[in-house]
Design a protein around this motif. Sequence first.
Motif, PDB file in Angstrom:
ATOM      1  N   GLY A 190       0.830  -1.213   0.000  1.00 43.66           N
ATOM      2  CA  GLY A 190       0.000   0.000   0.000  1.00 43.66           C
ATOM      3  C   GLY A 190       0.856   1.250   0.000  1.00 43.66           C
ATOM      4  O   GLY A 190       0.553   2.233  -0.699  1.00 43.66           O
ATOM      5  N   ASP A 191       1.954   1.225   0.769  1.00 41.67           N
ATOM      6  CA  ASP A 191       2.889   2.359   0.760  1.00 41.67           C
ATOM      7  C   ASP A 191       3.448   2.592  -0.630  1.00 41.67           C
ATOM      8  O   ASP A 191       3.558   3.730  -1.087  1.00 41.67           O
ATOM      9  CB  ASP A 191       4.047   2.085   1.723  1.00 41.67           C
ATOM     10  CG  ASP A 191       3.660   2.346   3.159  1.00 41.67           C
ATOM     11  OD1 ASP A 191       2.581   2.926   3.374  1.00 41.67           O
ATOM     12  OD2 ASP A 191       4.436   1.967   4.062  1.00 41.67           O
ATOM     13  N   VAL A 192       3.805   1.487  -1.287  1.00 42.66           N
ATOM     14  CA  VAL A 192       4.380   1.604  -2.641  1.00 42.66           C
ATOM     15  C   VAL A 192       3.343   2.196  -3.597  1.00 42.66           C
ATOM     16  O   VAL A 192       3.649   3.077  -4.401  1.00 42.66           O
ATOM     17  CB  VAL A 192       4.856   0.219  -3.129  1.00 42.66           C
ATOM     18  CG1 VAL A 192       5.241   0.274  -4.599  1.00 42.66           C
ATOM     19  CG2 VAL A 192       6.042  -0.250  -2.304  1.00 42.66           C
ATOM     20  N   ILE A 193       2.093   1.715  -3.464  1.00 39.14           N
ATOM     21  CA  ILE A 193       1.043   2.219  -4.363  1.00 39.14           C
ATOM     22  C   ILE A 193       0.824   3.711  -4.123  1.00 39.14           C
ATOM     23  O   ILE A 193       0.732   4.499  -5.061  1.00 39.14           O
ATOM     24  CB  ILE A 193      -0.264   1.430  -4.137  1.00 39.14           C
ATOM     25  CG1 ILE A 193      -0.089  -0.006  -4.633  1.00 39.14           C
ATOM     26  CG2 ILE A 193      -1.421   2.086  -4.862  1.00 39.14           C
ATOM     27  CD1 ILE A 193      -1.228  -0.928  -4.264  1.00 39.14           C
ATOM     28  N   PHE A 194       0.779   4.098  -2.837  1.00 35.61           N
ATOM     29  CA  PHE A 194       0.542   5.503  -2.534  1.00 35.61           C
ATOM     30  C   PHE A 194       1.809   6.345  -2.663  1.00 35.61           C
ATOM     31  O   PHE A 194       1.757   7.546  -2.464  1.00 35.61           O
ATOM     32  CB  PHE A 194      -0.057   5.664  -1.129  1.00 35.61           C
ATOM     33  CG  PHE A 194      -1.528   5.423  -1.109  1.00 35.61           C
ATOM     34  CD1 PHE A 194      -2.401   6.375  -1.578  1.00 35.61           C
ATOM     35  CD2 PHE A 194      -2.040   4.221  -0.659  1.00 35.61           C
ATOM     36  CE1 PHE A 194      -3.764   6.152  -1.588  1.00 35.61           C
ATOM     37  CE2 PHE A 194      -3.399   3.975  -0.664  1.00 35.61           C
ATOM     38  CZ  PHE A 194      -4.264   4.944  -1.128  1.00 35.61           C
ATOM     39  N   GLY A 195       2.930   5.707  -2.967  1.00 36.38           N
ATOM     40  CA  GLY A 195       4.142   6.472  -3.250  1.00 36.38           C
ATOM     41  C   GLY A 195       4.203   6.935  -4.693  1.00 36.38           C
ATOM     42  O   GLY A 195       5.113   7.661  -5.075  1.00 36.38           O
ATOM     43  N   ALA A 196       3.230   6.509  -5.501  1.00 35.52           N
ATOM     44  CA  ALA A 196       3.193   6.933  -6.903  1.00 35.52           C
ATOM     45  C   ALA A 196       2.991   8.450  -6.964  1.00 35.52           C
ATOM     46  O   ALA A 196       2.344   9.025  -6.081  1.00 35.52           O
ATOM     47  CB  ALA A 196       2.069   6.212  -7.626  1.00 35.52           C
ATOM     48  N   PRO A 197       3.562   9.095  -7.981  1.00 34.19           N
ATOM     49  CA  PRO A 197       3.548  10.564  -8.031  1.00 34.19           C
ATOM     50  C   PRO A 197       2.161  11.186  -7.844  1.00 34.19           C
ATOM     51  O   PRO A 197       2.002  12.145  -7.114  1.00 34.19           O
ATOM     52  CB  PRO A 197       4.101  10.856  -9.428  1.00 34.19           C
ATOM     53  CG  PRO A 197       4.926   9.678  -9.770  1.00 34.19           C
ATOM     54  CD  PRO A 197       4.299   8.505  -9.101  1.00 34.19           C
ATOM     55  N   GLY A 198       1.135  10.622  -8.473  1.00 35.02           N
ATOM     56  CA  GLY A 198      -0.185  11.246  -8.377  1.00 35.02           C
ATOM     57  C   GLY A 198      -0.849  11.055  -7.025  1.00 35.02           C
ATOM     58  O   GLY A 198      -1.704  11.849  -6.624  1.00 35.02           O
ATOM     59  N   LEU A 199      -0.468   9.990  -6.300  1.00 31.21           N
ATOM     60  CA  LEU A 199      -1.168   9.646  -5.059  1.00 31.21           C
ATOM     61  C   LEU A 199      -0.425  10.101  -3.807  1.00 31.21           C
ATOM     62  O   LEU A 199      -0.958  10.016  -2.710  1.00 31.21           O
ATOM     63  CB  LEU A 199      -1.368   8.119  -4.985  1.00 31.21           C
ATOM     64  CG  LEU A 199      -2.225   7.509  -6.086  1.00 31.21           C
ATOM     65  CD1 LEU A 199      -2.189   5.989  -6.005  1.00 31.21           C
ATOM     66  CD2 LEU A 199      -3.660   7.988  -5.958  1.00 31.21           C
ATOM     67  N   ARG A 200       0.820  10.560  -3.988  1.00 32.05           N
ATOM     68  CA  ARG A 200       1.645  10.877  -2.814  1.00 32.05           C
ATOM     69  C   ARG A 200       1.005  11.978  -1.967  1.00 32.05           C
ATOM     70  O   ARG A 200       1.148  12.014  -0.758  1.00 32.05           O
ATOM     71  CB  ARG A 200       3.028  11.310  -3.287  1.00 32.05           C
ATOM     72  CG  ARG A 200       4.099  11.153  -2.234  1.00 32.05           C
ATOM     73  CD  ARG A 200       5.458  11.401  -2.824  1.00 32.05           C
ATOM     74  NE  ARG A 200       5.834  10.382  -3.790  1.00 32.05           N
ATOM     75  CZ  ARG A 200       6.803  10.531  -4.689  1.00 32.05           C
ATOM     76  NH1 ARG A 200       7.469  11.655  -4.771  1.00 32.05           N
ATOM     77  NH2 ARG A 200       7.096   9.552  -5.530  1.00 32.05           N
ATOM     78  N   ARG A 201       0.272  12.861  -2.640  1.00 28.94           N
ATOM     79  CA  ARG A 201      -0.306  14.010  -1.936  1.00 28.94           C
ATOM     80  C   ARG A 201      -1.382  13.560  -0.933  1.00 28.94           C
ATOM     81  O   ARG A 201      -1.510  14.122   0.146  1.00 28.94           O
ATOM     82  CB  ARG A 201      -0.908  14.958  -2.968  1.00 28.94           C
ATOM     83  CG  ARG A 201      -1.294  16.314  -2.452  1.00 28.94           C
ATOM     84  CD  ARG A 201      -1.598  17.246  -3.608  1.00 28.94           C
ATOM     85  NE  ARG A 201      -2.486  16.636  -4.590  1.00 28.94           N
ATOM     86  CZ  ARG A 201      -3.814  16.605  -4.487  1.00 28.94           C
ATOM     87  NH1 ARG A 201      -4.396  17.136  -3.439  1.00 28.94           N
ATOM     88  NH2 ARG A 201      -4.554  16.033  -5.398  1.00 28.94           N
ATOM     89  N   VAL A 202      -2.138  12.534  -1.301  1.00 24.75           N
ATOM     90  CA  VAL A 202      -3.229  12.090  -0.420  1.00 24.75           C
ATOM     91  C   VAL A 202      -2.790  10.984   0.537  1.00 24.75           C
ATOM     92  O   VAL A 202      -3.557  10.585   1.408  1.00 24.75           O
ATOM     93  CB  VAL A 202      -4.433  11.578  -1.244  1.00 24.75           C
ATOM     94  CG1 VAL A 202      -5.042  12.697  -2.044  1.00 24.75           C
ATOM     95  CG2 VAL A 202      -4.016  10.436  -2.142  1.00 24.75           C
ATOM     96  N   ALA A 203      -1.560  10.503   0.369  1.00 27.23           N
ATOM     97  CA  ALA A 203      -1.129   9.339   1.155  1.00 27.23           C
ATOM     98  C   ALA A 203      -1.154   9.619   2.650  1.00 27.23           C
ATOM     99  O   ALA A 203      -1.489   8.741   3.452  1.00 27.23           O
ATOM    100  CB  ALA A 203       0.261   8.914   0.722  1.00 27.23           C
ATOM    101  N   THR A 204      -0.791  10.841   3.038  1.00 26.08           N
ATOM    102  CA  THR A 204      -0.701  11.142   4.471  1.00 26.08           C
ATOM    103  C   THR A 204      -2.074  11.260   5.126  1.00 26.08           C
ATOM    104  O   THR A 204      -2.196  11.192   6.335  1.00 26.08           O
ATOM    105  CB  THR A 204       0.061  12.449   4.687  1.00 26.08           C
ATOM    106  OG1 THR A 204      -0.554  13.459   3.882  1.00 26.08           O
ATOM    107  CG2 THR A 204       1.516  12.303   4.295  1.00 26.08           C
ATOM    108  N   GLU A 205      -3.099  11.448   4.318  1.00 24.76           N
ATOM    109  CA  GLU A 205      -4.431  11.636   4.901  1.00 24.76           C
ATOM    110  C   GLU A 205      -5.200  10.322   5.033  1.00 24.76           C
ATOM    111  O   GLU A 205      -6.275  10.290   5.623  1.00 24.76           O
ATOM    112  CB  GLU A 205      -5.244  12.609   4.018  1.00 24.76           C
ATOM    113  CG  GLU A 205      -4.624  14.004   3.972  1.00 24.76           C
ATOM    114  CD  GLU A 205      -5.253  14.862   2.900  1.00 24.76           C
ATOM    115  OE1 GLU A 205      -6.266  14.437   2.343  1.00 24.76           O
ATOM    116  OE2 GLU A 205      -4.700  15.934   2.620  1.00 24.76           O
ATOM    117  N   ILE A 206      -4.654   9.263   4.469  1.00 28.19           N
ATOM    118  CA  ILE A 206      -5.367   7.981   4.515  1.00 28.19           C
ATOM    119  C   ILE A 206      -4.860   7.168   5.699  1.00 28.19           C
ATOM    120  O   ILE A 206      -3.651   7.029   5.884  1.00 28.19           O
ATOM    121  CB  ILE A 206      -5.143   7.214   3.204  1.00 28.19           C
ATOM    122  CG1 ILE A 206      -5.743   8.017   2.060  1.00 28.19           C
ATOM    123  CG2 ILE A 206      -5.760   5.840   3.254  1.00 28.19           C
ATOM    124  CD1 ILE A 206      -5.549   7.405   0.722  1.00 28.19           C
TER     125      ILE A 206
END
Lengths: 263, 131
Positions: A190-206
């Motif tokens: 999940g970290d790897v998926i949310f490390g993608a450029p488009g998703l990194r911004r929302v990763a901290t809020e999930i």
Amino acid sequence: MRQRDALLVLFAVILAVGVSALLLAGSFAGAQPEATRPGVYFDPTRTPPPAREFVEVQRRFPGPFGAIVPLQRGVSEAASDAAGYLLVLLGTAAVFVLGHDQVVATYRASLGTWRNQLRVFLTGLAVVGVGASAGALSTIVFLGTVAQGVRGPFGVPAALQIGIAAMGVVVVVAGLAALVGFAASSWRLGDVIFGAPGLRRVATEIPTPLVALLGATAIYVVWQLPIVGGIAVLCALAYSLGAVVTARLAQSAPATPTPPSVT
Amino acid sequence: MSLREPLDLEPQERATHRLLSAVPPQTLPLGFRDAVMRRVTGDPSVGWEWVVAAVLALPSLAFLAFQVATRGGEFAAALNNMLLAATSDTSQAFFFVDGLTVIALALLGLASLVAAHASTAIATQRSTTSR
């Protein structure tokens, strides 16, 4: 109660109301005297009877409530296929709640560069190899022992049943360790998926559990693929066990006395 | 803070370390530690988790109880067929389960998890604050 908690309660209430309506419709449809399809069916000889046309069921529902029947039928058929996925999600979430410390330790052990990832994976492969070898050898030894006459007071069937039960216990213990590792691996994925450029911004809020459940979902989806699925599951199992073993070794490392330096 | 210098200090950090080391230790005000621990552990309420657990569990429990009451014979027949199949040498089997039963069981498990989380959170808070 914070705003986030209130939103979660509201979401749960809406979900419960929707599911309750479906369950009510299902109960009503199942309680009809002409209901042909059983709730649970297992038979080695005959196929389950077909379901009634939902138009027939719909006619018996009072007025506007009949509209829910097609939805109930669709959800019911989809959910019976989704039992495995729900089990994966439930197991991952359960390990997060009941074995949180172990999951966090395993997750921390799997952090690092690609070299660390490779080391964890190879460790897991080695563990799988050791487990398979030990399992096969213990089966051979056990069967040889039974065949040579060392079977206790109850004869061959009882000895075989005791042996199979003991192996079942070993499989359950290994399965629990693999489940902890699977939760940590799902979190990493999940970290790897949310490390993608488009998703990194929302990763901290999930929240972390949702990230892990998304990772578990990805693994489950890959598992369903025809040829790749088996290999992917073996890789996931190896990585999970490797992460657990690496975490155990990392925990026990400080307790071992450091040998005096040669220099 | 210890007067002994840590080994990993950079040269430009030594003066700051000596200055801070020279400050005499002072007793913290009474209740300071408890106040800090309350702030740290104080995710104050898990009541909403109990509400979520109850809201999710009750419809599922009611549905499952209704299923057992009205179609318990089907469960028993399926179980009986399973035991028969386990002792015979049949090579095939047919299985069907109502999807709503699966959903009800999954929701019951989810609700139980939420309740377990709430109860363990309360136990953790109690043990931390009583220390």
